[in-house]
Write an enzyme that holds these catalytic residues in place. Sequence first.
Site, short mmCIF file in Angstrom:
data_model
loop_
_atom_site.label_atom_id
_atom_site.label_comp_id
_atom_site.label_asym_id
_atom_site.label_seq_id
_atom_site.Cartn_x
_atom_site.Cartn_y
_atom_site.Cartn_z
N LYS A 42 77.39 -15.69 7.30
CA LYS A 42 77.20 -16.35 6.02
C LYS A 42 76.65 -15.37 4.99
O LYS A 42 76.60 -15.66 3.81
CB LYS A 42 76.20 -17.52 6.17
CG LYS A 42 76.61 -18.54 7.20
CD LYS A 42 75.46 -19.51 7.48
CE LYS A 42 75.30 -19.61 8.98
NZ LYS A 42 74.11 -20.33 9.41
N ASP A 99 77.59 -8.21 3.96
CA ASP A 99 76.31 -8.08 3.26
C ASP A 99 75.64 -6.74 3.51
O ASP A 99 75.17 -6.08 2.59
CB ASP A 99 75.37 -9.24 3.62
CG ASP A 99 75.19 -9.44 5.13
OD1 ASP A 99 75.81 -8.70 5.93
OD2 ASP A 99 74.42 -10.34 5.52
N ASP A 102 74.28 -2.14 9.26
CA ASP A 102 73.03 -1.73 9.92
C ASP A 102 73.41 -0.82 11.09
O ASP A 102 73.68 0.35 10.89
CB ASP A 102 72.30 -3.01 10.34
CG ASP A 102 70.92 -2.77 10.88
OD1 ASP A 102 70.20 -1.92 10.34
OD2 ASP A 102 70.53 -3.44 11.85
N LYS A 130 72.49 0.82 5.50
CA LYS A 130 71.31 1.49 6.07
C LYS A 130 71.80 2.58 7.00
O LYS A 130 71.86 2.38 8.21
CB LYS A 130 70.51 0.49 6.92
CG LYS A 130 69.63 -0.48 6.23
CD LYS A 130 68.80 -1.20 7.31
CE LYS A 130 68.38 -2.58 6.90
NZ LYS A 130 67.80 -3.35 8.03
P1 IMP Z 1 75.08 -4.54 12.48
O1 IMP Z 1 76.12 -4.98 13.45
O2 IMP Z 1 73.86 -4.00 13.19
O3 IMP Z 1 75.59 -3.57 11.44
O4 IMP Z 1 74.51 -5.82 11.80
C1 IMP Z 1 75.04 -6.38 10.70
C2 IMP Z 1 74.46 -7.76 10.50
O5 IMP Z 1 73.09 -7.82 10.87
C3 IMP Z 1 74.52 -8.12 9.06
O6 IMP Z 1 75.70 -8.81 8.77
C4 IMP Z 1 73.29 -8.99 8.89
O7 IMP Z 1 73.62 -10.33 9.18
C5 IMP Z 1 72.32 -8.52 9.94
N1 IMP Z 1 71.30 -7.61 9.37
C6 IMP Z 1 71.16 -6.29 9.59
N2 IMP Z 1 70.14 -5.77 8.89
C7 IMP Z 1 69.62 -6.80 8.19
C8 IMP Z 1 68.53 -6.91 7.24
O8 IMP Z 1 67.82 -5.96 6.87
N3 IMP Z 1 68.32 -8.16 6.73
C9 IMP Z 1 69.07 -9.24 7.06
N4 IMP Z 1 70.10 -9.18 7.94
C10 IMP Z 1 70.36 -7.97 8.50
MG MG Z 2 75.71 -11.14 8.38
#
Ligand code: IMP
Ligand code: MG
Length: 182
Positions: A42, A99, A102, A130
């Site tokens: 979302k 959004d 990470d 990030k």
């Molecule tokens: P990744 O797979 O680790 O890149 O995670 C991505 C998802 O983790 C994003 O779509 C967010 O929903 C969540 N996420 C990662 N970092 C943050 C943050 O700092 N705040 C809020 N949600 C985050």
């Molecule tokens: Mg997300």
Amino acid sequence: MEKDLSRVLLTERELRERVTELGRQITRDYNGRPLHLVGILKGSVVFMSDLMRAIDLPLTMDFMAVSSYGSGAKTSGVVQVIKDLSSPIAGKEVLIVEDILDSGLTLSYITELLKSKDAADVKVCTLLNKPGRRHPEVTLEVDYEGFIIPDEFVVGYGLDYDEKYRNLPYVGILDPRVYGEG
Ligand code: IMP
Ligand code: MG
């Protein structure tokens, strides 16, 4: 909600200006060709609704929901499709709207998945990046990014902690004591 933040990272104005710029850049790059946005639910909904209005192209859209985080602040590395696309993307130029990047595990998984569905092209647009947090096995390249941010947990403008704070109109750094590390 403001008392749960250690500070505001991106103001409403900064967000508005950068999203407008991204929309212009996308409009130029696709040069009149139809574009199919795929928003990742979302977290992307606020960004996507502003971004799409800044794009001047024949545009269609869809959403997908995946889970990678549960309710906590740390990634599990496991990506599960909760809601799939509602229409085929074969032959379409797809731009995934996310959004935040990470670890990159979520977007890498989704990008590969959409490529395997015979899209003409799959590109990635993330509001926040990030880079310091990237998983060592992730080689994903971002095509459009709004802001590079430090390694802090942020909320607002669609981003949540435990499903809360998505409605903040700006992006703030969540005070670590809210998730029990302060
Ligand atoms: P990744 O797979 O680790 O890149 O995670 C991505 C998802 O983790 C994003 O779509 C967010 O929903 C969540 N996420 C990662 N970092 C943050 C943050 O700092 N705040 C809020 N949600 C985050
Ligand atoms: Mg997300």
